[in-house]
Design a protein around this motif. Structure first.
Motif, PDB file in Angstrom:
ATOM      1  N   ALA A  53       7.669   6.645   0.885  1.00  0.00           N
ATOM      2  CA  ALA A  53       7.776   5.837  -0.278  1.00  0.00           C
ATOM      3  C   ALA A  53       8.882   5.443  -0.627  1.00  0.00           C
ATOM      4  CB  ALA A  53       7.607   7.042  -1.684  1.00  0.00           C
ATOM      5  N   GLY A  54       8.928   4.337  -1.369  1.00  0.00           N
ATOM      6  CA  GLY A  54       9.968   3.532  -1.657  1.00  0.00           C
ATOM      7  C   GLY A  54      10.543   4.047  -3.078  1.00  0.00           C
ATOM      8  N   ILE A  55      12.083   4.409  -3.011  1.00  0.00           N
ATOM      9  CA  ILE A  55      12.497   5.156  -4.369  1.00  0.00           C
ATOM     10  C   ILE A  55      13.403   3.947  -5.066  1.00  0.00           C
ATOM     11  CG2 ILE A  55      14.322   6.522  -5.328  1.00  0.00           C
ATOM     12  CD1 ILE A  55      11.537   8.013  -4.203  1.00  0.00           C
ATOM     13  N   GLY A  56      13.104   3.474  -6.293  1.00  0.00           N
ATOM     14  CA  GLY A  56      13.735   2.419  -6.936  1.00  0.00           C
ATOM     15  C   GLY A  56      14.413   3.272  -8.322  1.00  0.00           C
ATOM     16  N   GLY A  57      15.552   2.538  -9.049  1.00  0.00           N
ATOM     17  CA  GLY A  57      15.934   3.213 -10.012  1.00  0.00           C
ATOM     18  C   GLY A  57      17.078   3.942  -9.547  1.00  0.00           C
ATOM     19  N   HIS A  58      17.661   4.005  -8.538  1.00  0.00           N
ATOM     20  CA  HIS A  58      18.472   5.096  -7.796  1.00  0.00           C
ATOM     21  C   HIS A  58      19.695   5.023  -8.358  1.00  0.00           C
ATOM     22  CE1 HIS A  58      19.641   2.114  -5.255  1.00  0.00           C
ATOM     23  NE2 HIS A  58      18.396   1.898  -5.002  1.00  0.00           N
ATOM     24  N   GLY A  59      20.134   3.919  -8.913  1.00  0.00           N
ATOM     25  CA  GLY A  59      21.433   3.873  -9.741  1.00  0.00           C
ATOM     26  C   GLY A  59      22.637   3.711  -8.610  1.00  0.00           C
ATOM     27  N   ARG A  75       0.757  -1.208  -0.192  1.00  0.00           N
ATOM     28  CA  ARG A  75       0.137   0.045  -0.147  1.00  0.00           C
ATOM     29  C   ARG A  75       0.694   1.339  -0.019  1.00  0.00           C
ATOM     30  NH1 ARG A  75      -4.420  -1.300   4.746  1.00  0.00           N
ATOM     31  NH2 ARG A  75      -3.049  -0.223   5.600  1.00  0.00           N
ATOM     32  N   ILE A  76       2.288   1.282   0.453  1.00  0.00           N
ATOM     33  CA  ILE A  76       2.927   2.306   0.433  1.00  0.00           C
ATOM     34  C   ILE A  76       3.884   2.339  -0.858  1.00  0.00           C
ATOM     35  CG2 ILE A  76       4.960   3.453   1.473  1.00  0.00           C
ATOM     36  CD1 ILE A  76       4.316   2.283   4.129  1.00  0.00           C
ATOM     37  N   PRO A  77       3.250   3.230  -1.762  1.00  0.00           N
ATOM     38  CA  PRO A  77       3.925   3.178  -3.230  1.00  0.00           C
ATOM     39  C   PRO A  77       5.545   3.040  -3.190  1.00  0.00           C
ATOM     40  CG  PRO A  77       2.430   4.917  -2.758  1.00  0.00           C
ATOM     41  CD  PRO A  77       2.955   4.494  -1.700  1.00  0.00           C
ATOM     42  N   THR A  78       5.983   2.500  -4.288  1.00  0.00           N
ATOM     43  CA  THR A  78       7.511   2.474  -4.627  1.00  0.00           C
ATOM     44  C   THR A  78       7.584   3.055  -6.015  1.00  0.00           C
ATOM     45  OG1 THR A  78       8.365   0.687  -3.196  1.00  0.00           O
ATOM     46  CG2 THR A  78       9.516   1.165  -5.327  1.00  0.00           C
ATOM     47  N   LEU A  79       8.404   4.012  -6.315  1.00  0.00           N
ATOM     48  CA  LEU A  79       8.538   4.659  -7.474  1.00  0.00           C
ATOM     49  C   LEU A  79       9.853   4.684  -8.244  1.00  0.00           C
ATOM     50  CD1 LEU A  79       6.055   7.617  -6.387  1.00  0.00           C
ATOM     51  CD2 LEU A  79       5.531   5.971  -8.188  1.00  0.00           C
ATOM     52  N   ASP A  80       9.927   4.642  -9.410  1.00  0.00           N
ATOM     53  CA  ASP A  80      11.363   4.549 -10.092  1.00  0.00           C
ATOM     54  C   ASP A  80      11.690   6.133 -10.505  1.00  0.00           C
ATOM     55  OD1 ASP A  80      13.063   4.416 -12.015  1.00  0.00           O
ATOM     56  OD2 ASP A  80      12.529   2.409 -12.832  1.00  0.00           O
ATOM     57  N   ILE A  81      12.609   6.658  -9.791  1.00  0.00           N
ATOM     58  CA  ILE A  81      13.055   7.895  -9.991  1.00  0.00           C
ATOM     59  C   ILE A  81      13.678   8.312 -11.362  1.00  0.00           C
ATOM     60  CG2 ILE A  81      15.324   7.770  -9.072  1.00  0.00           C
ATOM     61  CD1 ILE A  81      14.968  10.385  -7.178  1.00  0.00           C
ATOM     62  N   ARG A  82      13.952   7.119 -12.259  1.00  0.00           N
ATOM     63  CA  ARG A  82      14.372   7.716 -13.554  1.00  0.00           C
ATOM     64  C   ARG A  82      13.125   8.387 -14.283  1.00  0.00           C
ATOM     65  NH1 ARG A  82      16.925   1.508 -14.592  1.00  0.00           N
ATOM     66  NH2 ARG A  82      14.812   1.134 -13.543  1.00  0.00           N
ATOM     67  N   ARG A  83      12.104   8.259 -13.545  1.00  0.00           N
ATOM     68  CA  ARG A  83      10.965   8.765 -14.309  1.00  0.00           C
ATOM     69  C   ARG A  83      11.125  10.283 -14.294  1.00  0.00           C
ATOM     70  NH1 ARG A  83       6.082   6.850 -11.957  1.00  0.00           N
ATOM     71  NH2 ARG A  83       4.915   8.021 -13.431  1.00  0.00           N
ATOM     72  N   PRO A 141       3.687  -2.635   7.942  1.00  0.00           N
ATOM     73  CA  PRO A 141       4.939  -3.323   7.710  1.00  0.00           C
ATOM     74  C   PRO A 141       5.541  -2.555   6.516  1.00  0.00           C
ATOM     75  CG  PRO A 141       3.835  -5.065   8.433  1.00  0.00           C
ATOM     76  CD  PRO A 141       2.586  -3.913   8.039  1.00  0.00           C
ATOM     77  N   PHE A 142       6.814  -2.260   6.280  1.00  0.00           N
ATOM     78  CA  PHE A 142       7.322  -1.706   5.040  1.00  0.00           C
ATOM     79  C   PHE A 142       8.673  -2.559   4.999  1.00  0.00           C
ATOM     80  CE2 PHE A 142       8.221   2.378   2.165  1.00  0.00           C
ATOM     81  CZ  PHE A 142       8.131   1.283   1.153  1.00  0.00           C
ATOM     82  N   ASP A 167      16.713  -3.469  -3.766  1.00  0.00           N
ATOM     83  CA  ASP A 167      17.132  -2.501  -4.779  1.00  0.00           C
ATOM     84  C   ASP A 167      16.434  -1.098  -4.364  1.00  0.00           C
ATOM     85  OD1 ASP A 167      14.962  -3.308  -5.971  1.00  0.00           O
ATOM     86  OD2 ASP A 167      15.615  -3.397  -7.973  1.00  0.00           O
ATOM     87  N   VAL A 168      15.759  -0.976  -3.449  1.00  0.00           N
ATOM     88  CA  VAL A 168      14.665   0.088  -3.290  1.00  0.00           C
ATOM     89  C   VAL A 168      15.176   0.657  -1.961  1.00  0.00           C
ATOM     90  CG1 VAL A 168      12.464   0.751  -2.525  1.00  0.00           C
ATOM     91  CG2 VAL A 168      12.854  -0.858  -4.359  1.00  0.00           C
ATOM     92  N   ILE A 169      15.330   2.138  -1.831  1.00  0.00           N
ATOM     93  CA  ILE A 169      15.795   2.902  -0.916  1.00  0.00           C
ATOM     94  C   ILE A 169      14.184   3.504  -0.306  1.00  0.00           C
ATOM     95  CG2 ILE A 169      16.891   5.011  -0.301  1.00  0.00           C
ATOM     96  CD1 ILE A 169      19.136   4.183  -1.976  1.00  0.00           C
ATOM     97  N   VAL A 170      14.193   3.437   0.967  1.00  0.00           N
ATOM     98  CA  VAL A 170      12.943   3.889   1.638  1.00  0.00           C
ATOM     99  C   VAL A 170      13.274   5.435   2.182  1.00  0.00           C
ATOM    100  CG1 VAL A 170      11.543   3.840   3.671  1.00  0.00           C
ATOM    101  CG2 VAL A 170      12.319   1.813   2.684  1.00  0.00           C
TER     102      VAL A 170
END
Length: 312
Positions: free
Chosen positions: A34-40, A4-12, A219-220, A225-228
């Protein structure tokens, strides 16, 4: 529940900016998390940092205490087990930690409140990998702040000159194995963070829980590969609660899992010490009147909060 807590790709942020900013802003307005994916950030860099952190916490207690600075509020170096206590809590957190701060020149106007770092000579590569992770997360945090600024109608670079000498902290944490059942202490009691935003790297171990608007503990546990990334009290105050600083905790595991150590490394992104936290006029409306008519400097607010959590 965790989904329910979103994860988004920051490359967008580069490829699909308007939609990304809208989705990220909506996630933070609702959750403060939020979760941040695509952080490199290469996993090898994260693993290398964790290796040196684990090695430090395995040192004998008397060696670790050489890096403890009494009266400093834990600003740099080592804070031993049994000190930090969540605001309003009766029992201390079950953790020990280390603080890495920003490297600044000795003649900086901020030197008085941003002391030099300490580096444990017993652990090879601690400075290289620890400060390397600091700089990487500082850059990523600036990108998240740029997106959040756009979402509330500020220029993309609004935060840039307000955080370029931010009193930010990288905090490697060790939660030792829990050997006694039914203790009243938690690994980290329910709390909100002090700073602008927090970036938690290596949150793949279970335990983090976020309090929803309905009062449920969600719970989160992020993918590897995701940074909270969550909102802190300074940004909540600056934005008049448009971005809420959400209560969260680290709960004690059950059974055999409790007998294992847990490690995590949050990066607390702070403004420059002399930045004045004054509610943004764009966030004040008839439905959301100014909750903080008295401005306060970031350093003044930090010191106030450090006293509340027994670090000063």
């Amino acid at each position: 529940m965790a989904s329910r807590i979103p994860t988004l790709d920051i490359r967008r942020f580069d490829s699909d900016r308007d939609a990304f900013v809208a989705e990220l802003g909506a996630a933070y307005r609702e959750w403060g998390f939020a979760g941040i994916g695509g952080h490199g950030i290469p996993q090898s860099d994260i693993d290398a940092a964790y290796r040196v952190f684990v090695e430090f916490f395995a040192l004998p207690e008397d060696v670790k205490m050489r890096y403890h600075v009494p009266g400093s509020g834990g600003a740099r170096g080592y804070t031993p087990f049994g000190v930090e206590t969540a605001k309003g809590a009766s029992h201390f957190d079950l953790k020990e930690f280390w603080h890495i701060g920003r490297e600044i020149p000795d003649d900086s106007k901020y030197r008085e409140v941003m002391p030099p770092n300490l580096w444990p000579v017993e652990v090879e590569g601690f400075r290289e990998h620890g400060y390397g992770l600091y700089r990487t997360l500082d850059r990523l945090g600036s990108r998240v702040l740029a997106a959040l600024a756009l979402h509330i109608g500020l220029p993309e670079d609004w935060f840039a000159d307000k955080t370029d000498f931010g009193n930010s902290i990288l905090r490697p944490i060790h939660y030792p194995p829990i050997t006694t059942d039914d203790i009243p202490n938690e690994r980290a009691g329910a709390h909100e963070d002090i700073n602008l935003i927090t970036l938690l790297v290596g949150a793949s171990a279970a335990g983090l829980e976020v309090k929803s608007r309905k009062g449920e503990w969600v719970p989160f546990t992020a993918d590897e590969d995701v940074i909270v990334v969550n909102i802190g009290d300074m940004l909540q105050r600056l934005t008049n609660h448009v971005y809420p600083s959400t209560t969260h905790r680290v709960v004690n595991p059950q059974g055999e899992e409790a007998r294992k150590p847990r490690y995590s490394t949050p990066f607390f992104l702070h403004p420059n010490p002399d930045f004045v936290i004054d509610v943004l006029s764009a966030t004040v409306t008839a439905d959301n009147p100014n909750r903080y008519p008295e401005p306060i400097t970031a350093q003044g607010y930090l010191e106030e909060r450090l006293r509340e959590i027994k670090l000063k």
